[in-house]
Write an enzyme that holds these catalytic residues in place. Structure first.
Site, PDB file in Angstrom:
ATOM      1  N   HIS A   2       0.862  -0.966  -0.347  1.00 48.75           N
ATOM      2  CA  HIS A   2       0.184  -0.038   0.211  1.00 48.75           C
ATOM      3  C   HIS A   2       0.545   1.173  -0.085  1.00 48.75           C
ATOM      4  CE1 HIS A   2      -3.294  -3.001   1.878  1.00 48.75           C
ATOM      5  NE2 HIS A   2      -3.835  -3.158   0.342  1.00 48.75           N
TER       6      HIS A   2
ATOM      7  N   LYS B  45     -17.074  -7.096   6.512  1.00 50.10           N
ATOM      8  CA  LYS B  45     -15.277  -7.926   6.359  1.00 50.10           C
ATOM      9  C   LYS B  45     -14.952  -6.981   7.966  1.00 50.10           C
ATOM     10  CE  LYS B  45     -12.505  -7.354   2.582  1.00 50.10           C
ATOM     11  NZ  LYS B  45     -11.250  -6.215   2.204  1.00 50.10           N
TER      12      LYS B  45
ATOM     13  N   ARG C 109      -1.662  -6.354  -8.175  1.00 49.86           N
ATOM     14  CA  ARG C 109      -1.304  -7.335  -7.867  1.00 49.86           C
ATOM     15  C   ARG C 109      -0.999  -8.305  -9.050  1.00 49.86           C
ATOM     16  NH1 ARG C 109      -2.652  -7.865  -2.194  1.00 49.86           N
ATOM     17  NH2 ARG C 109      -4.493  -7.714  -3.191  1.00 49.86           N
TER      18      ARG C 109
HETATM   19  O1  PNS Z   1      -8.939  -2.896   0.441  1.00 51.60           O
HETATM   20  P1  PNS Z   1     -10.186  -2.973  -0.120  1.00 51.60           P
HETATM   21  O2  PNS Z   1     -10.870  -3.832   0.813  1.00 51.60           O
HETATM   22  O3  PNS Z   1     -10.264  -4.150  -1.496  1.00 51.60           O
HETATM   23  O4  PNS Z   1     -10.533  -1.935  -0.660  1.00 51.60           O
HETATM   24  C1  PNS Z   1     -12.208  -1.789  -1.489  1.00 51.60           C
HETATM   25  C2  PNS Z   1     -13.221  -0.988  -1.571  1.00 51.60           C
HETATM   26  C3  PNS Z   1     -13.138  -0.162  -0.305  1.00 51.60           C
HETATM   27  C4  PNS Z   1     -12.270   0.335  -2.508  1.00 51.60           C
HETATM   28  C5  PNS Z   1     -14.667  -1.236  -1.759  1.00 51.60           C
HETATM   29  O5  PNS Z   1     -15.227  -1.457  -1.341  1.00 51.60           O
HETATM   30  C6  PNS Z   1     -15.477   0.553  -2.117  1.00 51.60           C
HETATM   31  O6  PNS Z   1     -15.046   0.989  -2.561  1.00 51.60           O
HETATM   32  N1  PNS Z   1     -16.400   0.748  -1.228  1.00 51.60           N
HETATM   33  C7  PNS Z   1     -16.757   1.930  -1.065  1.00 51.60           C
HETATM   34  C8  PNS Z   1     -18.884   1.394  -0.936  1.00 51.60           C
HETATM   35  C9  PNS Z   1     -18.695   1.809  -2.525  1.00 51.60           C
HETATM   36  O7  PNS Z   1     -19.009   2.545  -3.040  1.00 51.60           O
HETATM   37  N2  PNS Z   1     -19.409   0.703  -3.281  1.00 51.60           N
HETATM   38  C10 PNS Z   1     -19.988   0.931  -4.229  1.00 51.60           C
HETATM   39  C11 PNS Z   1     -19.004   0.685  -5.963  1.00 51.60           C
HETATM   40  S1  PNS Z   1     -17.235  -0.245  -5.676  1.00 51.60           S
END
Ligand code: PNS
Length: 156
Positions: free
Chosen positions: A17, A41, A92
């Site tokens: 990150h 989660k 990745r």
């Molecule tokens: O590190 P992660 O858990 O893979 O990140 C996932 C994340 C937080 C980027 C994704 O879950 C997200 O964008 N959540 C925000 C909620 C949202 O807007 N959802 C709708 C479109 S993806």
């Protein structure tokens, strides 16, 4: 004067990150690191802990970073409130791309905000937050994968 948002669970924030955040900071004037609460989660570290850790880690790194969190609502709406031009995601493997591509498409469809994919440095290609937690829980050394601040936070 472009502004980017780098979102994620960051539970915990890894050297992978960190690499993506610092590389994004070379391309964008401001990089907002957004700790997103994912109700699906069960996080190891609280949102506040994650925000504080990431702030501490990025303090000494080159780049203009702002760390915040999003507990509810659409990420793209939060991006708009920040005046963000783009989302940044690290990739990745093709598995990451399969997961990220539909999110990038729906986010653009909802808001017009583009997602910029940054290929992970191979050094960090296998490092994930979930593997770090597993290695840590089984007594392994995670200091190669996460900053010292994270090792300390997980140990408490
Ligand atoms: O590190 P992660 O858990 O893979 O990140 C996932 C994340 C937080 C980027 C994704 O879950 C997200 O964008 N959540 C925000 C909620 C949202 O807007 N959802 C709708 C479109 S993806």
């Amino acid at each position: 004067m472009a502004i980017a948002v780098y979102p994620g669970s960051f539970d915990p924030f890894t050297y992978g990150h960190l690499d993506i955040a610092t590389r994004a900071a070379m391309m964008f004037e401001t990089v907002h690191i957004v700790v997103v609460h994912n109700p699906a989660k069960n996080p190891r570290l609280t949102t506040t802990q994650r925000v504080e850790l990431i702030t501490e880690i990025l303090k000494s790194k080159p780049g203009n970073f702002v760390v915040s969190s999003l507990d509810t609502g659409l990420l793209v709406d939060y991006c708009k409130s920040l005046g963000a031009d783009a989302l940044v995601k690290g990739v990745r493997t093709n598995v990451d791309l399969d997961y990220e591509l539909p999110m990038a498409q729906v986010n653009r469809d909802l808001s017009g905000i583009e997602t910029i994919f940054i290929p992970a440095d191979p050094t960090h290609g296998f490092v994930s937050s979930s593997l770090v937690k597993q290695v840590f829980d089984l007594g392994g050394d995670i200091s190669k994968y996460v900053p010292a601040e994270v090792v300390k936070a997980l140990s408490n």
